[in-house]
Scaffold this active site. Sequence first.
Site, PDB file in Angstrom:
ATOM      1  N   HIS A  19       0.839  -1.208   0.000  1.00  0.00           N
ATOM      2  CA  HIS A  19       0.000   0.000   0.000  1.00  0.00           C
ATOM      3  C   HIS A  19       0.873   1.257   0.000  1.00  0.00           C
ATOM      4  O   HIS A  19       0.628   2.196  -0.741  1.00  0.00           O
ATOM      5  CB  HIS A  19      -0.889   0.052   1.254  1.00  0.00           C
ATOM      6  CG  HIS A  19      -1.874  -1.056   1.402  1.00  0.00           C
ATOM      7  ND1 HIS A  19      -2.003  -1.782   2.563  1.00  0.00           N
ATOM      8  CD2 HIS A  19      -2.803  -1.568   0.549  1.00  0.00           C
ATOM      9  CE1 HIS A  19      -2.959  -2.679   2.432  1.00  0.00           C
ATOM     10  NE2 HIS A  19      -3.460  -2.583   1.219  1.00  0.00           N
TER      11      HIS A  19
ATOM     12  N   LYS B 166     -18.498  -6.449   8.632  1.00  0.00           N
ATOM     13  CA  LYS B 166     -17.251  -7.214   8.493  1.00  0.00           C
ATOM     14  C   LYS B 166     -16.471  -7.248   9.799  1.00  0.00           C
ATOM     15  O   LYS B 166     -16.619  -6.370  10.645  1.00  0.00           O
ATOM     16  CB  LYS B 166     -16.366  -6.574   7.423  1.00  0.00           C
ATOM     17  CG  LYS B 166     -16.818  -6.832   6.012  1.00  0.00           C
ATOM     18  CD  LYS B 166     -15.725  -6.432   5.046  1.00  0.00           C
ATOM     19  CE  LYS B 166     -16.179  -6.620   3.607  1.00  0.00           C
ATOM     20  NZ  LYS B 166     -15.269  -5.970   2.665  1.00  0.00           N
TER      21      LYS B 166
ATOM     22  N   ARG C  10      -1.943  -6.135  -8.266  1.00  0.00           N
ATOM     23  CA  ARG C  10      -0.886  -7.129  -8.049  1.00  0.00           C
ATOM     24  C   ARG C  10      -0.828  -8.144  -9.169  1.00  0.00           C
ATOM     25  O   ARG C  10       0.228  -8.651  -9.506  1.00  0.00           O
ATOM     26  CB  ARG C  10      -1.141  -7.875  -6.728  1.00  0.00           C
ATOM     27  CG  ARG C  10      -0.835  -7.047  -5.518  1.00  0.00           C
ATOM     28  CD  ARG C  10      -1.413  -7.655  -4.276  1.00  0.00           C
ATOM     29  NE  ARG C  10      -2.857  -7.514  -4.285  1.00  0.00           N
ATOM     30  CZ  ARG C  10      -3.632  -7.652  -3.230  1.00  0.00           C
ATOM     31  NH1 ARG C  10      -3.105  -7.983  -2.078  1.00  0.00           N
ATOM     32  NH2 ARG C  10      -4.919  -7.478  -3.319  1.00  0.00           N
TER      33      ARG C  10
ATOM     34  N   SER D  22      -2.895  -7.821   3.206  1.00  0.00           N
ATOM     35  CA  SER D  22      -3.124  -7.643   4.643  1.00  0.00           C
ATOM     36  C   SER D  22      -3.437  -8.984   5.299  1.00  0.00           C
ATOM     37  O   SER D  22      -3.051  -9.232   6.449  1.00  0.00           O
ATOM     38  CB  SER D  22      -4.276  -6.652   4.879  1.00  0.00           C
ATOM     39  OG  SER D  22      -3.929  -5.382   4.395  1.00  0.00           O
TER      40      SER D  22
HETATM   41  P1  ADP Z   1      -9.677  -3.839   0.184  1.00  0.00           P
HETATM   42  O1  ADP Z   1      -9.990  -2.588  -0.622  1.00  0.00           O
HETATM   43  O2  ADP Z   1     -10.166  -5.094  -0.480  1.00  0.00           O
HETATM   44  O3  ADP Z   1     -10.002  -3.741   1.620  1.00  0.00           O
HETATM   45  P2  ADP Z   1      -6.872  -3.390   0.758  1.00  0.00           P
HETATM   46  O4  ADP Z   1      -7.200  -2.448   1.845  1.00  0.00           O
HETATM   47  O5  ADP Z   1      -5.955  -4.508   1.094  1.00  0.00           O
HETATM   48  O6  ADP Z   1      -8.110  -3.999   0.047  1.00  0.00           O
HETATM   49  O7  ADP Z   1      -6.161  -2.631  -0.444  1.00  0.00           O
HETATM   50  C1  ADP Z   1      -6.449  -1.336  -0.836  1.00  0.00           C
HETATM   51  C2  ADP Z   1      -5.843  -1.072  -2.208  1.00  0.00           C
HETATM   52  O8  ADP Z   1      -4.462  -1.416  -2.228  1.00  0.00           O
HETATM   53  C3  ADP Z   1      -6.461  -1.881  -3.353  1.00  0.00           C
HETATM   54  O9  ADP Z   1      -6.458  -1.045  -4.500  1.00  0.00           O
HETATM   55  C4  ADP Z   1      -5.502  -3.019  -3.576  1.00  0.00           C
HETATM   56  O10 ADP Z   1      -5.505  -3.478  -4.892  1.00  0.00           O
HETATM   57  C5  ADP Z   1      -4.206  -2.334  -3.268  1.00  0.00           C
HETATM   58  N1  ADP Z   1      -3.215  -3.300  -2.799  1.00  0.00           N
HETATM   59  C6  ADP Z   1      -3.363  -4.242  -1.860  1.00  0.00           C
HETATM   60  N2  ADP Z   1      -2.234  -4.946  -1.688  1.00  0.00           N
HETATM   61  C7  ADP Z   1      -1.348  -4.426  -2.566  1.00  0.00           C
HETATM   62  C8  ADP Z   1       0.026  -4.729  -2.900  1.00  0.00           C
HETATM   63  N3  ADP Z   1       0.678  -5.724  -2.293  1.00  0.00           N
HETATM   64  N4  ADP Z   1       0.634  -3.991  -3.849  1.00  0.00           N
HETATM   65  C9  ADP Z   1      -0.043  -3.000  -4.480  1.00  0.00           C
HETATM   66  N5  ADP Z   1      -1.329  -2.656  -4.227  1.00  0.00           N
HETATM   67  C10 ADP Z   1      -1.963  -3.370  -3.281  1.00  0.00           C
END
Ligand code: ADP
Length: 159
Positions: A17, A41, A92, A129
Amino acid sequence: MQLVVCPGSFDPIHNGHVDIITRAAKIYGSVLVAVSHNSAKTYRFSLQERLALAEETFAPFAGVKVVALPEGQLLADFVRESGSVLMLKGLRNSSDLDYEAPMASMNRHLSGVETCFLASDPLYSQLSSTLVKDVARFGGDLAPFVPLPVLRALGQDAA
Ligand code: ADP
């Protein structure tokens, strides 16, 4: 300088992130990290904790601000009302694209908001995460994968 929104639940925020958000800040100048919460959730960290961890992580970055996404508000409306030019997400792999593409299309139809994607750095393209939480449960070293505030919150204070 332009403002973009990077949305997510960030439970917790990790270096994948951070990489996407700091690259977005370099390109656009200003990033609003919108932390989502869905009361249906279950999270490892509360909304307040997720906000605090992201705020501490991005404190050194003048162009990055962290806010809570109002529960019940359409993300597309939030992005438009915040004055952002677009929402930005990290990709990813092709599964991320398959998941994100219909939402991007729907958000554009709902309120004209465009979604842009940045390809994940290969260093973090397997990172999620969920994986961070799984490794933390068994005491694996997460120092290369999460920012310091998260490392501390997971009980792995490096100091
Ligand atoms: P969600 O929106 O499903 O709760 P997350 O909070 O994990 O997902 O992720 C927020 C954003 O970060 C999404 O756009 C996701 O694609 C991106 N993201 C998550 N993990 C990675 C990573 N390892 N590398 C790049 N972008 C990521």
